[in-house]
Design an enzyme around this catalytic site. Structure first.
Site, short mmCIF file in Angstrom:
data_model
loop_
_atom_site.label_atom_id
_atom_site.label_comp_id
_atom_site.label_asym_id
_atom_site.label_seq_id
_atom_site.Cartn_x
_atom_site.Cartn_y
_atom_site.Cartn_z
N CYS A 3 1.40 0.15 -9.24
CA CYS A 3 2.48 0.70 -8.40
C CYS A 3 3.74 0.96 -9.21
CB CYS A 3 2.78 -0.25 -7.25
SG CYS A 3 3.19 -1.91 -7.78
N GLY A 39 2.29 2.73 5.50
CA GLY A 39 3.48 1.89 5.75
C GLY A 39 4.12 2.25 7.08
N GLY A 81 0.84 -1.20 0.00
CA GLY A 81 0.00 0.00 0.00
C GLY A 81 0.86 1.24 0.00
N GLU A 114 5.66 -3.19 0.78
CA GLU A 114 5.64 -3.01 -0.68
C GLU A 114 4.91 -1.71 -0.95
OE1 GLU A 114 6.97 -4.83 -3.10
OE2 GLU A 114 7.77 -6.43 -1.85
P1 NAD Z 1 -5.43 0.73 0.37
O1 NAD Z 1 -6.19 1.98 0.62
O2 NAD Z 1 -6.15 -0.49 -0.07
O3 NAD Z 1 -4.60 0.43 1.67
C1 NAD Z 1 -3.81 -0.73 1.77
C2 NAD Z 1 -4.18 -1.49 3.01
O4 NAD Z 1 -3.89 -0.69 4.16
C3 NAD Z 1 -5.66 -1.84 3.09
O5 NAD Z 1 -5.77 -3.21 3.40
C4 NAD Z 1 -6.20 -0.95 4.18
O6 NAD Z 1 -7.21 -1.57 4.95
C5 NAD Z 1 -4.98 -0.69 5.05
N1 NAD Z 1 -5.04 0.61 5.71
C6 NAD Z 1 -5.39 1.79 5.14
N2 NAD Z 1 -5.28 2.79 6.05
C7 NAD Z 1 -4.84 2.23 7.19
C8 NAD Z 1 -4.52 2.73 8.49
N3 NAD Z 1 -4.63 4.02 8.80
N4 NAD Z 1 -4.10 1.85 9.43
C9 NAD Z 1 -3.96 0.54 9.13
N5 NAD Z 1 -4.26 0.02 7.92
C10 NAD Z 1 -4.69 0.83 6.97
O7 NAD Z 1 -4.33 0.93 -0.75
P2 NAD Z 1 -3.47 2.20 -1.11
O8 NAD Z 1 -2.52 2.50 -0.02
O9 NAD Z 1 -4.31 3.28 -1.68
O10 NAD Z 1 -2.68 1.52 -2.33
C11 NAD Z 1 -2.05 2.26 -3.29
C12 NAD Z 1 -0.59 2.38 -2.95
O11 NAD Z 1 -0.01 1.09 -2.87
C13 NAD Z 1 0.19 3.10 -4.03
O12 NAD Z 1 1.14 3.93 -3.42
C14 NAD Z 1 0.88 1.97 -4.78
O13 NAD Z 1 2.04 2.37 -5.44
C15 NAD Z 1 1.14 1.00 -3.68
N6 NAD Z 1 1.25 -0.36 -4.19
C16 NAD Z 1 2.45 -0.97 -4.09
C17 NAD Z 1 2.61 -2.24 -4.61
C18 NAD Z 1 3.93 -2.93 -4.53
O14 NAD Z 1 3.96 -4.12 -4.84
N7 NAD Z 1 4.99 -2.27 -4.15
C19 NAD Z 1 1.53 -2.90 -5.19
C20 NAD Z 1 0.32 -2.25 -5.24
C21 NAD Z 1 0.18 -0.98 -4.72
#
Ligand code: NAD
Length: 453
Positions: free
Chosen positions: A244, A193, A188, A210
């Site tokens: 991503c 993170g 995410g 990731e």
């Molecule tokens: P998202 O909103 O689905 O969040 C990811 C996870 O984090 C979810 O399961 C969510 O429930 C949890 N989450 C969200 N807020 C939280 C909090 N405050 N506390 C605890 N858990 C929480 O996804 P996103 O972050 O919008 O995803 C997009 C990002 O992910 C982009 O930056 C993208 O580049 C990155 N990404 C990276 C990869 C990789 O393999 N490196 C792959 C896909 C996406």
């Protein structure tokens, strides 16, 4: 006990029975997972269609095919990966058996993102199962339909105590994060993170993060611009830019900017017709929050193509921005949408300087016919992955570690890297209760006579 606590307690108890450890059991689970993708392909692609307007072929190409490949690889290689790995010995241990024995870590928490909801959630699970762990799977709540299908289907195919699915949003994830895990695998954004890492620190739990970031793409004057732009257009607009490792922005010499724009526009038309909105291969933005965020990024830059959107349908046209300034809004965050800014730079030196001023990206792309340009870009920058003359495809190579560096993440996975990441590589030394004379020197008293000094 909350629902999350119960799932964690059950998974922990199931791990403690030891049943996830035998290789035969791991292989049965992996085969069952494989069966899920074969038998339930339609349920999976229908849900993703509702979430992201991905076509059935898109789901096969970018989600299930890769997963099936990873499962097959794990089944084929598991015996080899899990076997003791003999290592070089030193003089003192010449007659001993010295090796690395991979062992399961225990209970893993997998937190997935929404953009490739199966790929980024199940791929770590394949590694967790192969390595003999239990795993709590938390799909992203943002992909509403997919999360539901995952919650319904996984327990029908794999051990539901060892690998429970816990759905929910921030509150549920934070409740999970209060529990103790032996490893957390998070995909995410970087802001969350940090939340994950902080929670993990309370239990000294190791993590893989990731994450994403702005992946640059440099086009050298000395290259086939038409082919370069075709590949970049594919990398950028697949899944409506919500990838991503999508090329976030282009750096190129001002003299080729017009040509780049024309070629990207031509490829957009070839791929998605004159009217991408009605093209089945063109996706949608996941929700209105992201729609608004992405549209606001266009604001202070010059639109060279697209630029329009329809909020009611979460549609944003494939968009190209020209003469973009480094301080433009679109350059302040990961775009994660179908907007392609072009920043003119005076050549390779300036491109490298620009890239190095930013955070270390998840992927770095260079297009050039000149090997020196490619190797300079590789040697003078840092990024999670590096590709010359193509985009995205490194994700599909199981023998390459996939992951970020610095702000784009830590740790890596895919193929054997997933297995190793989710195993403890235990250093083992087995000595015989014989040849005690060899050890004499190490025991006190350390008299000069005994040491021969
Ligand atoms: P998202 O909103 O689905 O969040 C990811 C996870 O984090 C979810 O399961 C969510 O429930 C949890 N989450 C969200 N807020 C939280 C909090 N405050 N506390 C605890 N858990 C929480 O996804 P996103 O972050 O919008 O995803 C997009 C990002 O992910 C982009 O930056 C993208 O580049 C990155 N990404 C990276 C990869 C990789 O393999 N490196 C792959 C896909 C996406």
């Amino acid at each position: 006990m909350s629902r999350e606590q119960q799932a964690v307690a059950r998974a922990r108890k199931a791990f403690e029975t030891g049943r996830s450890r035998p290789l035969e059991y791991r292989i049965i689970q992996l085969k069952n997972l494989q069966r899920l993708f074969i038998e339930r392909e339609k349920d999976i692609s229908d849900a993703i269609k509702k979430d992201l307007n991905k076509s059935e072929v898109g789901t096969q190409l970018y989600e299930t095919m890769g997963l099936e490949g990873e499962i097959n690889l794990a089944i084929r290689k598991l015996k080899e990966w899990a076997a003791p790995r003999p290592v070089e010995k030193n003089l003192l241990t010449l007659s001993d058996t010295v090796y690395i024995q991979p062992e399961p870590l225990g209970l893993v928490l997998i937190i997935g993102a929404w953009n490739y909801p199966w790929a980024v959630t199940i791929q770590p699970l394949i590694g967790a199962i192969a390595a003999g762990n239990a795993a709590v799977v938390k799909p992203s709540e943002v992909c509403v339909h997919t999360a539901k299908v995952m919650e319904d289907l996984l327990p029908l195919y794999i051990d539901k105590e060892l690998y429970p699915v816990v759905t929910g949003g921030v509150a549920e994830t934070q409740e999970l994060l209060r529990q103790r895990f032996d490893y957390i695998f998070y995909t995410g954004n970087g802001t969350v993170g940090k939340v994950i890492m902080e929670a993990a620190a309370k239990h000294l739990t190791p993590v893989t993060l990731e994450l994403g970031g702005k992946s640059p793409c440099y086009i050298d004057k000395n290259c086939d611009i038409s082919i370069a732009c075709r590949r970049i257009t594919w990398g950028k607009y697949t899944n409506c830019g919500q990838t991503c490792i999508a090329p976030d922005y282009i750096l190129c010499d001002p003299s080729i900017q017009d040509r780049v724009i024309e070629e990207v526009k031509k490829s957009i038309k070839d791929f998605y017709t004159e009217n991408p909105k009605t093209c089945p291969d063109y996706g949608r933005i996941i929700n209105q929050r992201h729609f608004k965020r992405i549209m606001a990024l266009v604001g202070d830059s010059t639109v060279a193509a697209g630029g329009d959107g329809d909020e009611s349908d979460c549609f944003i046209a494939p968009t190209v921005l020209r003469d973009v300034k480094p301080d433009a809004k679109v350059m302040q965050e990961e775009i994660f949408g179908p907007i392609l800014p072009i920043l003119p730079v005076s050549g390779l030196d300036e491109a490298i300087k620009f890239i190095n001023k930013g955070e270390k990206p998840l992927a770095l792309y260079v297009f050039s016919a000149d090997e020196k340009v490619i190797s300079r870009m590789r040697d003078e920058t840092s990024s999670g992955g590096f590709l010359a003359n193509d985009c995205l495809v490194h994700f599909s190579v199981s023998s390459l570690p996939f992951g970020g560096v610095g702000n784009s993440g830590m740790g890596c996975y895919h193929g054997k890297f997933s297995f190793d990441q989710l195993s403890h590589l235990r250093g083992c030394l087995i000595k015989k209760l014989k040849m005690e004379g060899v050890n004499n020197m190490r025991y006190p008293p350390h008299t000069p006579k005994k040491l021969g000094w």
